[in-house]
Design a protein around this motif. Structure first.
Motif, mmCIF file in Angstrom:
data_model
loop_
_atom_site.group_PDB
_atom_site.id
_atom_site.type_symbol
_atom_site.label_atom_id
_atom_site.label_comp_id
_atom_site.label_asym_id
_atom_site.label_seq_id
_atom_site.Cartn_x
_atom_site.Cartn_y
_atom_site.Cartn_z
ATOM 1 N N VAL A 183 0.838 -1.202 0.000
ATOM 2 C CA VAL A 183 0.000 0.000 0.000
ATOM 3 C C VAL A 183 0.871 1.250 0.000
ATOM 4 N N ALA A 184 0.603 2.137 -0.951
ATOM 5 C CA ALA A 184 1.197 3.470 -0.982
ATOM 6 C C ALA A 184 0.072 4.489 -0.833
ATOM 7 N N VAL A 185 0.379 5.622 -0.231
ATOM 8 C CA VAL A 185 -0.617 6.650 0.049
ATOM 9 C C VAL A 185 -0.108 7.988 -0.467
ATOM 10 N N LEU A 186 -0.942 8.683 -1.224
ATOM 11 C CA LEU A 186 -0.626 10.044 -1.685
ATOM 12 C C LEU A 186 -1.547 11.009 -0.959
ATOM 13 N N THR A 187 -0.971 11.842 -0.071
ATOM 14 C CA THR A 187 -1.775 12.732 0.772
ATOM 15 C C THR A 187 -2.096 14.064 0.112
ATOM 16 N N GLY A 216 0.305 -3.290 -6.637
ATOM 17 C CA GLY A 216 0.015 -2.756 -5.313
ATOM 18 C C GLY A 216 -1.275 -1.970 -5.268
ATOM 19 N N THR A 217 -1.437 -1.210 -4.197
ATOM 20 C CA THR A 217 -2.618 -0.365 -3.999
ATOM 21 C C THR A 217 -2.166 1.056 -3.740
ATOM 22 N N LEU A 218 -2.775 2.008 -4.431
ATOM 23 C CA LEU A 218 -2.480 3.429 -4.235
ATOM 24 C C LEU A 218 -3.712 4.096 -3.641
ATOM 25 N N GLY A 237 -2.316 2.369 -13.764
ATOM 26 C CA GLY A 237 -2.665 1.537 -14.905
ATOM 27 C C GLY A 237 -1.464 0.806 -15.461
ATOM 28 N N ASP A 238 -0.344 1.506 -15.577
ATOM 29 C CA ASP A 238 0.879 0.876 -16.100
ATOM 30 C C ASP A 238 1.356 -0.258 -15.210
ATOM 31 N N ARG A 239 1.100 -0.160 -13.905
ATOM 32 C CA ARG A 239 1.614 -1.147 -12.960
ATOM 33 C C ARG A 239 0.551 -2.130 -12.489
ATOM 34 N N GLU A 240 -0.609 -2.087 -13.153
ATOM 35 C CA GLU A 240 -1.703 -2.987 -12.800
ATOM 36 C C GLU A 240 -1.989 -2.911 -11.305
ATOM 37 N N ALA A 241 -2.008 -1.703 -10.801
ATOM 38 C CA ALA A 241 -2.247 -1.454 -9.388
ATOM 39 C C ALA A 241 -3.673 -0.958 -9.179
ATOM 40 N N ARG A 242 -4.163 -1.161 -7.984
ATOM 41 C CA ARG A 242 -5.516 -0.741 -7.621
ATOM 42 C C ARG A 242 -5.460 0.673 -7.043
ATOM 43 N N ILE A 243 -6.443 1.491 -7.372
ATOM 44 C CA ILE A 243 -6.584 2.820 -6.783
ATOM 45 C C ILE A 243 -7.758 2.820 -5.808
ATOM 46 N N VAL A 244 -7.523 3.358 -4.617
ATOM 47 C CA VAL A 244 -8.562 3.564 -3.620
ATOM 48 C C VAL A 244 -8.654 5.059 -3.355
ATOM 49 N N ARG A 245 -9.812 5.636 -3.534
ATOM 50 C CA ARG A 245 -10.000 7.065 -3.276
ATOM 51 C C ARG A 245 -10.611 7.230 -1.886
ATOM 52 N N GLU A 274 -7.621 0.133 5.803
ATOM 53 C CA GLU A 274 -8.556 -0.796 5.174
ATOM 54 C C GLU A 274 -7.901 -1.500 3.987
ATOM 55 N N ALA A 275 -7.119 -0.747 3.201
ATOM 56 C CA ALA A 275 -6.424 -1.362 2.066
ATOM 57 C C ALA A 275 -5.371 -2.357 2.532
#
Length: 445
Positions: A183-187, A216-218, A237-245, A274-275
């Motif tokens: 999980v990575a988080v962008l604040t 991963g999950t962003l 999209g390039d990394r087939e990662a999931r986005i959680v808003r 949660e992620a």
């Protein structure tokens, strides 16, 4: 023990007579900021790659990182995990950056891990590993980050919440192995550190989201600028990662009056947990919201009593942060006059910062943190004049007091018995004031 071996738990090499881990780290500040991962990977290899021993949530962004890390770590603890948290900068001692289950690492344990990092750094530099040598040594931030990862591994944490220092792509924290759920988080994204990260929001966003691992999950905080959202979606999209808003509201109030931005940070932290773990725990979020205050974030450090002013500390360090601070002041009006004690670093946009804050203030006292990257107070005064020419009234009076502790004394006098002193512009200024007038300069991050 050789320099390449991880220390045995219980050893205390930091207890060497006359050796001060804080002083050793502060001396590393002289080597400056040199983004890159080769030195860091070589250093960690010498220490046994401690970053591979636990799960991690990686938090990047321009504002709100420390609060989000603090909230996420507390929520993970409420889910029954042993949790590490790594934040920066510190306010009094470096050990504050490394937290275990909500408390700073003890000084003996801190001295032990820093001593092992010191020895590993010397070996890396002597062998020229990762391109390191006397001309390109291990930096202060690399050293304290390695110490944190080593402390977490030794302490057996289940998960660590890691705050990036500068950007993401080449930040020393971007060495986490990325095993699922990664999980990575962008604040948030704002114009900052432009000499290293780029001069546009999309370029800065790209540097930050480069920490996202394939698959991963962003987690994205609410209200990100469109440029940042576009970059995040492209990289995911390039990394087939999931986005959680994350939502803008956590469904619970926060303990800091007026600091509505902390609601967003708490909501982001809850989404990250949660992620990481799956499922939600609204009761834990509400319980945390009632109790947790993050030091240096719209924090009342002295309550006025009719004979002295109220003192607030807030580490807002860019225009976005200053706008959030002004919003907090409007929502929770302070005692008047409001005297803002402002000091910033030289890679910021002081004109934009002061344009956001100045209309909320009666007086500005302009100073400089005790930091090699501080913007001189006289240049800050020029930025005030430029901001007022550009943005117009209301125009508070301003004065220059270069030393931060003398500036605080002047601000107290100006605020009087009914007013408020707000120290802001950089957490380094807040740290200077907390350490006291006789303390030395602060750290680079």
């Amino acid at each position: 023990m050789t320099s390449g071996d991880p220390a045995t738990p219980g050893q205390d090499p930091g207890a060497e007579r006359g050796w001060d881990p804080d002083r050793w780290l502060l001396d590393r500040e002289l080597f400056g900021i040199r983004p890159g991962l080769d030195r860091m990977r070589a250093l960690l290899a010498r220490l046994g790659d401690p970053q591979r021993d636990f799960d991690a949530v990686h938090v990047v962004g321009s504002n709100g990182k420390t609060s989000t890390v603090t909230f996420a770590a507390a929520l993970l603890r409420r889910r029954g995990l042993r949790v590490g948290a790594y934040v920066s900068p510190h306010l009094v001692r470096y050990a504050e950056r490394i937290q275990l289950d909500g408390a700073p690492l003890g000084q003996d344990a801190f001295a032990a891990v820093v001593a092992d990092v010191r020895d590993a750094a010397a070996a890396v530099e002597a062998a020229g590993e990762g391109g390191a040598d006397a001309e390109d040594p291990v930096t202060q931030f690399e050293a304290i980050t390695a110490a944190a990862l080593l402390a977490f591994a030794r302490s057996g944490v289940d998960c660590a919440v890691i705050e990036a220092g500068l950007g993401g792509r080449w930040d020393a924290t971007n060495v986490l192995p990325g095993r699922p759920p990664a999980v990575a988080v962008l604040t948030g994204v704002a114009l900052e550190h432009t000499r290293w990260l780029g001069s546009t929001l999309d370029r800065i966003a790209r540097e930050k989201v480069e920490v996202l691992k394939p698959g991963g999950t962003l987690v994205l905080a609410a209200d990100l600028p469109p440029e940042a959202l576009a970059v995040a979606e492209e990289v995911a999209g390039d990394r087939e990662a999931r986005i959680v808003r994350a939502p803008a509201d956590p469904g619970a109030d926060v303990p800091t009056p007026g600091a509505r931005y902390q609601r967003r940070n708490l909501a982001t932290a809850a989404a990250a947990v949660e992620a990481q773990l799956g499922g939600t725990d609204p009761d834990a979020v509400r319980e945390l919201a009632r109790s947790l205050v993050v030091p240096g974030r719209f924090e009342t450090v002295e309550q006025g009593d009719g004979t002295r002013p109220t003192i607030l500390h807030d580490g807002a360090h860019n225009a976005q942060g200053m706008a959030a601070l002004a919003d907090a002041l409007a929502a929770a009006p302070p005692g008047r006059p409001l005297v803002a004690l402002v000091g910033v670093l030289d890679d910021k946009d002081p004109e934009a910062m002061l344009a956001a804050l100045a209309p909320a203030c009666d007086v500005l006292v302009l100073t400089a943190p005790r930091n090699p990257r501080a913007l001189p107070a006289e240049r800050l005064a020029a930025a005030v004049e430029a901001a007022l020419r550009t943005h117009g009234p209301p125009a508070p009076s301003a004065m220059v007091v270069p030393d931060p502790h003398e500036a605080l004394r002047e601000a107290r006098t100006l605020a009087g018995s009914t007013g408020t002193v707000l120290a802001t512009g950089s957490l380094h200024l807040v740290a200077d004031l907390r350490r006291g007038a006789d303390a030395g300069p602060g750290a680079a991050f």
